[in-house]
Scaffold this motif. Structure first.
Motif, PDB file in Angstrom:
ATOM      1  N   ARG A  31     -16.147  30.233   5.654  1.00 21.19           N
ATOM      2  CA  ARG A  31     -16.667  28.683   5.415  1.00 21.19           C
ATOM      3  C   ARG A  31     -15.674  28.147   4.587  1.00 21.19           C
ATOM      4  NH1 ARG A  31     -23.202  28.498   5.381  1.00 21.19           N
ATOM      5  NH2 ARG A  31     -23.480  29.979   7.346  1.00 21.19           N
ATOM      6  N   ALA A  35     -10.606  26.238  11.101  1.00 22.04           N
ATOM      7  CA  ALA A  35     -10.493  27.007  12.308  1.00 22.04           C
ATOM      8  C   ALA A  35      -9.373  26.529  13.135  1.00 22.04           C
ATOM      9  CB  ALA A  35     -11.740  26.630  13.284  1.00 22.04           C
ATOM     10  N   ARG A 363     -18.974  30.405  11.134  1.00 22.67           N
ATOM     11  CA  ARG A 363     -17.969  30.534  10.218  1.00 22.67           C
ATOM     12  C   ARG A 363     -17.492  29.396   9.515  1.00 22.67           C
ATOM     13  NH1 ARG A 363     -18.899  35.346  10.707  1.00 22.67           N
ATOM     14  NH2 ARG A 363     -17.702  37.087  11.551  1.00 22.67           N
ATOM     15  N   SER A 364     -17.620  28.296   9.877  1.00 23.24           N
ATOM     16  CA  SER A 364     -16.900  27.280   8.941  1.00 23.24           C
ATOM     17  C   SER A 364     -17.950  26.110   8.710  1.00 23.24           C
ATOM     18  CB  SER A 364     -15.872  26.342   9.711  1.00 23.24           C
ATOM     19  OG  SER A 364     -16.456  25.633  10.846  1.00 23.24           O
ATOM     20  N   SER A 366     -18.362  23.283   9.432  1.00 26.08           N
ATOM     21  CA  SER A 366     -17.953  21.909   9.335  1.00 26.08           C
ATOM     22  C   SER A 366     -18.722  20.935   9.932  1.00 26.08           C
ATOM     23  CB  SER A 366     -16.434  21.898   9.652  1.00 26.08           C
ATOM     24  OG  SER A 366     -16.391  22.247  10.945  1.00 26.08           O
TER      25      SER A 366
END
Length: 536
Positions: A31, A35, A363-364, A366
């Motif tokens: 995070r 990406a 994962r991110s 966002s």
């Protein structure tokens, strides 16, 4: 005091650093780290395809002006549909949560005998389509209809969506946190309520979200039980009144409900990390001894299984006993093959299409990742008939050669069922520490190779659970298949619906039995497609 020498070994991202300098960081999927552009582009493309029906529905709803659209909304009938839909979603989600979490705790955290059997029995209801379940209950209790009937049938059909992920996590949660809670004076029940439930919250919310989205788009079971919701009313507007604008307005209201559900789930999920590096000192949880309550727990699970599986099995068996001359066996073969082919192709395409967005959200996290995920979920909340009519409009107007082809039908399946794969794939990705990919790239692997060699094998089992969920959904999908299937193509669900619509239950029985038999083996993937040790 001496200083440790600085390593000068070359890194895969560039030449060897000079003494005393800091090696360049390895970009990962953690995070806060951007990406890769191809991954974001793929996720955007998937979201764009899913958004097409939303755009078509919105344009159709407001083509006569916002004033007329709002006039259609502010009617007593719409208020009744809103009350029915919200009541069904709230009641079924609450009951599914109680049944799913309670059953998962009994099976995974207590001394209940036969845990392996109960794991299979409590997932098996997913092999019975909701509209088949409604037929079975209507035959058993002829007066069962309305809200009560709808809640009973949908709860028994959909509670495994909650049981499955919660049981998978309870099976391997770290006992250390619960031991700490017990050492602080909490009893077993309060420990589970305050510690155990907090750890399984992501899985629980994902399951409840799937239940809610299915209820918003459910048609067959509710139509049989004579319980009007937005979905049944939308299909009535399209098929009976031939009024696509009113149906689109109702679909926009349904989208508003879906946005509310998605927002609540997003807020409740939070931003906690659910992966760790290494297994640490994880110990298998100590099972709570039921003692005298064992008989009561066995009675409860037996009753639940009998209601969810026994009733439809009895009904299908009764129909089959009268179906000797109702149909020729040759009719079943082509229908079974077309169902199997569409299910496999759509499940593979949907699972692959899910990966970019699932990776970004795991994962991110966002705003872009959240937006992509929410768009796919919102599109899936639309009834199959709305998605099908939107795709018909687009193909006739823009790509006419694709009209009434299997390609368009598969696209509809992807739009409708991508949340099933998203929940499982997102959880599988979140359970794999991103540091493993960092380590592989540090040792010389390029990002794609590191993903294929290190991370994908760890995610594969969880991803296969999403594949199984999509396959089962495709084989039992009804309304979109009726409208989009190529000429001459029939699935088990549409064949069953055609026979049952004319009250020919004997002719419908072989198709219902085939649906159950085809879906039953997929429960193996649902039970064993989870990571053996979900990381929390």
């Amino acid at each position: 005091m001496t200083t440790a020498p600085t390593s000068t070994a070359p890194t895969p991202s560039g030449p060897a650093p000079t003494p005393g300098s800091t090696p360049p960081p390895v970009r990962s999927g953690r995070r806060g780290v951007g990406a890769p552009l191809p991954l974001r582009a793929a996720a955007f493309l998937v979201a764009l395809v899913c958004a097409l029906p939303l755009v078509v529905v919105a344009l159709k709803a407001f083509e006569a002006g916002a004033g007329d659209a709002f006039a259609l909304v502010w009617r007593p009938r719409v208020g009744e549909l809103l009350g029915n839909t919200v009541s069904l979603v709230v009641l079924t989600c609450v009951i599914s949560t109680v049944l799913g979490v309670g059953a998962a705790w009994l099976v995974e955290r207590t001394s209940l005998p036969g845990a392996s059997f109960w794991r299979i029995a409590l997932v098996a209801p997913l092999a019975v389509p909701a509209f088949v379940n409604s037929f079975a209950w209507s035959a058993l209790v002829p007066g069962l209809e309305g809200l009560a009937g709808a809640v009973i049938v949908t709860s028994l059909s959909y509670f495994p969506f909650v049981f499955l992920p919660v049981a998978a996590l309870l099976r391997s949660l770290d006992q250390g946190l619960e031991d700490a809670a017990r050492a602080l004076g909490l009893g077993p029940w309060r420990t589970f309520a305050r510690v155990g439930l907090a750890q399984v919250r992501p899985a629980l919310l994902g399951g409840v979200l799937l239940v809610a989205l299915h209820l918003l788009a459910e048609y067959g079971a509710l139509e049989m039980l004579r319980f009007p919701t937005f979905t049944t009313a939308i299909l009535d507007q399209f098929e009976v009144a031939f009024d696509s604008r009113s149906g689109s307005v109702l679909a926009v209201v349904l989208m508003g409900i879906a946005v509310t559900v998605l927002t609540l789930e997003l807020l409740a999920r939070g931003r906690a990390r659910h992966a760790r590096v290494g297994s640490g000192t994880v110990r298998r949880a100590t099972r709570t001894r039921l003692g005298r309550a064992t008989s009561l727990a066995l009675l409860g699970l037996t009753t639940l299984t009998a209601l969810a599986i026994g009733v439809p099995a009895w009904s299908i068996g009764k129909w089959l006993s009268r179906a000797d001359q109702a149909m020729e066996p040759a009719n079943l073969g082509p229908t079974l093959w077309s169902t199997l082919a569409l299910g496999l192709v759509a499940a593979v395409v949907t699972t692959v299409a899910t990966f970019p967005a699932a990776w970004l959200i795991a994962r991110s996290r966002s705003w872009f990742a959240v937006a992509v995920e929410r768009v796919t979920y919102l599109a899936a909340s639309l009834p199959g008939v709305v998605v099908a009519l939107a795709l018909i409009t687009l193909t006739i107007g823009l790509v006419r050669p694709l009209y009434q082809t299997a390609t368009v039908l598969v696209v509809a399946y992807v739009i409708l069922f991508i949340p099933r794969a998203m929940v499982a794939t997102r959880a599988a990705i979140a359970a794999v520490p991103p540091e493993l990919g960092d380590a592989a790239r540090t040792l010389g692997d390029r990002p794609v190779r590191a993903f294929l060699r290190v991370q994908l094998p760890l995610m594969l089992r969880g991803t296969m659970a999403g594949f199984a969920l999509v396959f089962i959904a495709v084989t039992t999908e009804l309304t979109a298949t009726l409208l989009l299937a190529p000429t001459g193509t029939q699935t088990l669900a549409t064949a069953f619906w055609d026979a049952s619509a004319s009250l020919d239950y004997a002719a419908a029985a072989p198709y219902a039995a085939a649906l159950v038999v085809l879906s039953a083996p997929l429960t193996y993937l649902l039970l064993h497609g989870k990571n053996e040790e979900p990381l929390t």
